[in-house]
Design a protein around this motif. Structure first.
Motif, PDB file in Angstrom:
ATOM      1  N   ASN A   3      59.977  79.002  78.557  1.00 20.69           N
ATOM      2  CA  ASN A   3      58.727  78.685  79.240  1.00 20.69           C
ATOM      3  C   ASN A   3      58.449  79.688  80.363  1.00 20.69           C
ATOM      4  O   ASN A   3      57.445  79.576  81.048  1.00 20.69           O
ATOM      5  N   GLN A   4      59.341  80.662  80.562  1.00 17.40           N
ATOM      6  CA  GLN A   4      59.131  81.721  81.543  1.00 17.40           C
ATOM      7  C   GLN A   4      59.436  83.059  80.880  1.00 17.40           C
ATOM      8  O   GLN A   4      60.392  83.164  80.114  1.00 17.40           O
ATOM      9  N   PRO A   5      58.641  84.095  81.164  1.00 18.22           N
ATOM     10  CA  PRO A   5      58.913  85.383  80.521  1.00 18.22           C
ATOM     11  C   PRO A   5      60.251  85.943  81.014  1.00 18.22           C
ATOM     12  O   PRO A   5      60.584  85.814  82.188  1.00 18.22           O
ATOM     13  N   PRO A   6      61.049  86.531  80.128  1.00 18.71           N
ATOM     14  CA  PRO A   6      62.339  87.083  80.529  1.00 18.71           C
ATOM     15  C   PRO A   6      62.152  88.358  81.357  1.00 18.71           C
ATOM     16  O   PRO A   6      61.206  89.113  81.141  1.00 18.71           O
ATOM     17  N   ASP A   7      63.052  88.575  82.299  1.00 19.11           N
ATOM     18  CA  ASP A   7      62.999  89.784  83.118  1.00 19.11           C
ATOM     19  C   ASP A   7      63.450  90.988  82.312  1.00 19.11           C
ATOM     20  O   ASP A   7      64.482  90.951  81.649  1.00 19.11           O
ATOM     21  N   GLY A   8      62.683  92.039  82.326  1.00 17.68           N
ATOM     22  CA  GLY A   8      63.054  93.300  81.708  1.00 17.68           C
ATOM     23  C   GLY A   8      63.053  93.298  80.185  1.00 17.68           C
ATOM     24  O   GLY A   8      63.598  94.202  79.576  1.00 17.68           O
ATOM     25  N   THR A   9      62.471  92.289  79.569  1.00 17.38           N
ATOM     26  CA  THR A   9      62.424  92.216  78.112  1.00 17.38           C
ATOM     27  C   THR A   9      60.988  91.956  77.678  1.00 17.38           C
ATOM     28  O   THR A   9      60.313  91.116  78.258  1.00 17.38           O
ATOM     29  N   ALA A  10      60.555  92.688  76.653  1.00  7.26           N
ATOM     30  CA  ALA A  10      59.203  92.476  76.135  1.00  7.26           C
ATOM     31  C   ALA A  10      59.126  91.100  75.490  1.00  7.26           C
ATOM     32  O   ALA A  10      60.017  90.698  74.753  1.00  7.26           O
ATOM     33  N   ALA A  11      58.074  90.361  75.790  1.00  7.68           N
ATOM     34  CA  ALA A  11      57.899  89.015  75.236  1.00  7.68           C
ATOM     35  C   ALA A  11      56.450  88.845  74.811  1.00  7.68           C
ATOM     36  O   ALA A  11      55.552  89.442  75.384  1.00  7.68           O
ATOM     37  N   GLN A  12      56.249  88.027  73.781  1.00  8.93           N
ATOM     38  CA  GLN A  12      54.890  87.723  73.369  1.00  8.93           C
ATOM     39  C   GLN A  12      54.618  86.243  73.622  1.00  8.93           C
ATOM     40  O   GLN A  12      55.497  85.408  73.505  1.00  8.93           O
ATOM     41  N   THR A  13      53.389  85.949  73.994  1.00  7.78           N
ATOM     42  CA  THR A  13      52.990  84.567  74.235  1.00  7.78           C
ATOM     43  C   THR A  13      52.781  83.881  72.899  1.00  7.78           C
ATOM     44  O   THR A  13      52.155  84.429  72.001  1.00  7.78           O
ATOM     45  N   VAL A  14      53.320  82.667  72.757  1.00  2.77           N
ATOM     46  CA  VAL A  14      53.182  81.883  71.534  1.00  2.77           C
ATOM     47  C   VAL A  14      52.010  80.927  71.714  1.00  2.77           C
ATOM     48  O   VAL A  14      51.955  80.192  72.701  1.00  2.77           O
ATOM     49  N   GLU A  15      51.073  80.981  70.777  1.00  9.19           N
ATOM     50  CA  GLU A  15      49.923  80.077  70.816  1.00  9.19           C
ATOM     51  C   GLU A  15      50.336  78.742  70.218  1.00  9.19           C
ATOM     52  O   GLU A  15      50.790  78.683  69.081  1.00  9.19           O
TER      53      GLU A  15
END
Length: 172
Positions: free
Chosen positions: A25-37
């Protein structure tokens, strides 16, 4: 009449350091993440009881198993995406299960898996939970609702069999 709606929660999908797909539920630090719809959440208004409760004197004494479910916060709490009639195939022992929960998870609660009778993984507020590098064979799995460190409700335990590729070790 004004209705207050909760702010939409964001779920992030990313690949962890071990190459596993993870959700948070929080974007990881230093890692590319995509938002899930996510699809919109269903909500049901509070329903009135159909009939008044019987007087206490006429109520039979409940067994311990029944009384544990009396006053349950969630009318539905169960795992999904686990085959019970056939083996679950996960070649690296990693798979994801869903949690069906009604009404939706309260803000102060978290979900935690119970694998073979032992708490597994970090508590999460996301109803998709991942298991990593699980040994092949027969297992049991359930999910708990936590308030802090206290278990407030637990799902039925589901037996399952995990099938994964066995790679023989070659000896020189």
């Amino acid at each position: 009449m004004a209705v207050a709606l909760p702010a939409a929660a964001h779920i992030y999908k990313y690949t962890d350091a071990n190459g596993n797909t993870a959700y948070s539920n929080q974007p990881p630090d230093g890692t590319a993440a995509q938002t899930v719809e996510l699809p919109p959440l269903n909500s049901v208004g509070l329903q009135q009881p159909a009939a008044p409760a019987a007087p206490a004197a006429a109520t039979p004494v409940a067994s311990k198993a029944t009384s544990a479910n009396d006053g349950a916060l969630y009318s539905t709490l169960e795992l999904t995406d686990i085959p019970t009639q056939e083996a679950l195939r996960a070649n690296n022992g990693t798979f994801t299960v869903g949690v069906k929960l009604e009404p939706r998870l309260q803000r102060q609660h978290l979900l935690r898996l119970v694998l073979d009778g032992v708490p597994y993984g970090q508590p999460s507020n996301v109803p998709r939970l991942q298991l990593v590098n699980i040994d092949r064979g027969d297992h049991t799995l359930g999910v708990q609702v936590l308030a802090g460190d206290q278990v407030v409700q637990q799902s039925p335990i589901v037996p399952f069999t995990l099938q994964r590729v066995h790679k023989p070790v070659s000896h020189p």
